[in-house]
Design an enzyme around this catalytic site. Structure first.
Site, PDB file in Angstrom:
ATOM      1  N   CYS A 129     -10.600 -47.185 -27.267  1.00  0.00           N
ATOM      2  CA  CYS A 129     -10.885 -46.819 -25.872  1.00  0.00           C
ATOM      3  C   CYS A 129     -10.243 -47.780 -24.876  1.00  0.00           C
ATOM      4  O   CYS A 129     -10.102 -47.453 -23.699  1.00  0.00           O
ATOM      5  CB  CYS A 129     -12.392 -46.734 -25.635  1.00  0.00           C
ATOM      6  SG  CYS A 129     -13.298 -48.190 -26.172  1.00  0.00           S
ATOM      7  N   TYR A 130      -9.869 -48.957 -25.342  1.00  0.00           N
ATOM      8  CA  TYR A 130      -9.167 -49.924 -24.489  1.00  0.00           C
ATOM      9  C   TYR A 130      -7.912 -50.391 -25.234  1.00  0.00           C
ATOM     10  O   TYR A 130      -7.872 -51.480 -25.808  1.00  0.00           O
ATOM     11  CB  TYR A 130     -10.068 -51.136 -24.171  1.00  0.00           C
ATOM     12  CG  TYR A 130     -11.280 -50.808 -23.337  1.00  0.00           C
ATOM     13  CD1 TYR A 130     -11.145 -50.553 -21.973  1.00  0.00           C
ATOM     14  CD2 TYR A 130     -12.553 -50.781 -23.900  1.00  0.00           C
ATOM     15  CE1 TYR A 130     -12.252 -50.262 -21.189  1.00  0.00           C
ATOM     16  CE2 TYR A 130     -13.663 -50.504 -23.129  1.00  0.00           C
ATOM     17  CZ  TYR A 130     -13.518 -50.239 -21.775  1.00  0.00           C
ATOM     18  OH  TYR A 130     -14.609 -49.957 -21.010  1.00  0.00           O
TER      19      TYR A 130
END
Length: 493
Positions: A129-130
């Site tokens: 997600c990052y």
């Protein structure tokens, strides 16, 4: 008796009577506390000094692709990131990785408040997600979502003054201290300081609205190390609304970076007791002068002193007049109290009562340690010594036979008068010098004692670029020798 609501109504109506803490002393002296309480609604206080326990939370917003910041630097000053993905806390005392003590977290904060851009650099380990692992950009206060100043310990009620009994200059958080009681420094502004005007913390507590760095802020609790009458406050405020005039970065030479923070607190005069409390004067506020020449947690108290004596510019120590200098700005503290007074009179600042009081009693405990290792646990004893009348050849023989590099030189009473090292011998031989030990020994010897912590002994060796210290008793007789090799063995255990 008045209430804060009634005082706020007077502020709205434009007929509130506000005076500074300095003005209140004269009013109470003239009218008495009972009449002064009827006449005065609010007393404003102020302080402006080095407050190392300060910093700011930032939310930088999300990049594209997003990053979960593992490490963050602002102008090469690292901020703490063990929180959410793009949040960080920058402490004012954190040093630049490239400029050291010349620039730190305080300078970053002042630069931002002055409207400057700073470099934001961040690294990460990358997740689904990052996915981003690195970013470098420029930011200003306008670019970040939040910039909240949160200071864990500000506005000390009073502070211990400092002096130095040792024979060398000390660089400390109390400024430069000259040897042999050469000066005294102190912090705080006495009768103008907020907590000195409300010593029972009746009106200063959680939720109290304050002047912080030129903007409105709030008390959010007692500060760390809060120990009345050395009370402290934890405060917060919007950094985006603050003014650089009231937030100034500074470097204490040889010690580090700090931030001078301006704080003002309005004291509502609810009754006669509050009027009496705000009439406190410098000659009624005591502190102590402590000796930084003793590098221990519990430093000796040299003497008690009042803020009136400190502000006079000189105090007496051991029968001698010693120069005193402040670390806080009285001029700026007074200006803050006057500015806060004007804000209230203009209807721009309303008072709040605490939703919870801060503790009136608290004990500040020292750190619990497993043990404190002292020199006697590692020193070589009994010591091998030599007479000043001995020959250089004899000294060389002793050093070789005992496989040592340092020989304390003692007189007939066993008192230390010098030291000779293998380097001194080698240099004498190289120059073809013959004679006595006293001809080549070092006479000004750096020493330690049996009860001194090994960290302090190691610090002495580092500062003086030496590799051993004679250990002496109270009569300056040599009882052992501790070397850097002894300390290395201890660390290796």
């Amino acid at each position: 008796m008045k209430t804060v609501e009634e005082i706020n109504e007077k502020i709205r109506e434009g007929n509130v009577n506000v005076v500074t803490a300095l003005e209140m002393k004269d009013i109470v002296a003239e009218l008495g506390a009972k009449e002064a309480a009827k006449e005065v609604d609010v007393v404003t206080t102020g302080t402006f000094g080095a407050m190392c326990s300060s910093g700011a939370f930032f939310n930088f917003g999300h990049s594209d692709p997003p990053i979960k910041m593992q490490k963050v630097w602002l102008n090469d000053v690292e901020a703490y990131t063990g929180i959410a993905a793009v949040d960080a806390y920058l402490g004012v005392t954190q040093l630049s990785e490239t400029l050291g003590m010349e620039y730190g977290g305080a300078h970053v904060i002042e630069d931002l408040v002055r409207g400057k851009e700073v470099e934001l650099r961040a690294t990460a380990y990358g997740t689904d997600c990052y996915p981003r692992k690195e970013i470098v950009t420029e930011i200003s206060l306008e670019d970040v979502n939040q910039a909240v100043m949160v200071n864990p310990r500000n506005a000390y009620q009073r502070y211990r003054a400092a002096t130095n009994s040792s024979d060398r200059v000390l660089r400390t958080y109390m400024g430069t201290l000259l040897p042999n009681f050469g000066n005294v420094t102190y912090a705080g502004v006495g009768e103008l300081s907020p907590l000195n005007n409300d010593p029972e913390y009746r009106t200063i507590g959680v939720g109290t609205r304050i002047f912080l760095g030129g903007a409105k802020g709030y008390v959010i609790g007692e500060g760390t190390q809060h120990a009345p009458p050395f009370g402290t406050l934890m405060v917060k405020g919007n950094l985006k609304e603050m003014k650089p005039e009231y937030l100034r970065a500074a470097t204490f030479p040889g010690y580090g970076v700090t931030l001078f923070v301006g704080i003002g607190i309005p004291i509502p005069i609810l009754d006669e007791n509050m009027a009496k409390a705000t009439a406190i004067t410098d000659d009624q506020i005591e502190t102590v002068i402590i000796d930084f020449g003793v590098p221990r947690r519990d430093r000796p108290i040299v003497r008690k002193v009042t803020y009136a004596e400190l502000k006079s510019g000189k105090v007496e120590i051991n029968g001698e007049e010693v120069r005193v200098s402040p670390l806080s700005s009285y001029y700026m503290s007074k200006k803050i109290a006057e500015e806060l007074k004007k804000m209230i009179e203009r209807g721009e600042f309303f008072l709040t009562m605490p939703v919870e009081r801060i503790p009136q009693k608290e004990v500040f405990k020292p750190m619990r340690q497993k043990e404190i290792k002292v020199v006697k646990s590692v020193m070589s004893s009994p010591p091998i010594t030599i007479s000043p009348e001995a020959s250089i050849e004899e000294a060389a023989k002793i050093l070789i036979e005992n496989e040592i590099d340092h020989l304390p030189v003692v007189n007939e009473k066993g008192e230390l008068i010098g030291i000779v090292t293998s380097w001194d011998i080698a240099r004498a031989v190289a120059r073809g010098k013959v004679g006595k030990v006293e001809d080549i020994m070092t006479r000004k010897v750096i020493t330690t004692t049996m009860e001194e912590p090994i960290e302090i002994a190691a610090r002495k060796m580092e500062q003086h670029n030496i590799s051993a210290l004679p250990v002496v008793d109270k009569d300056n007789r040599v009882v052992g020798v501790v070397s850097s090799e002894d300390l290395s063995k201890l660390l290796a255990r």
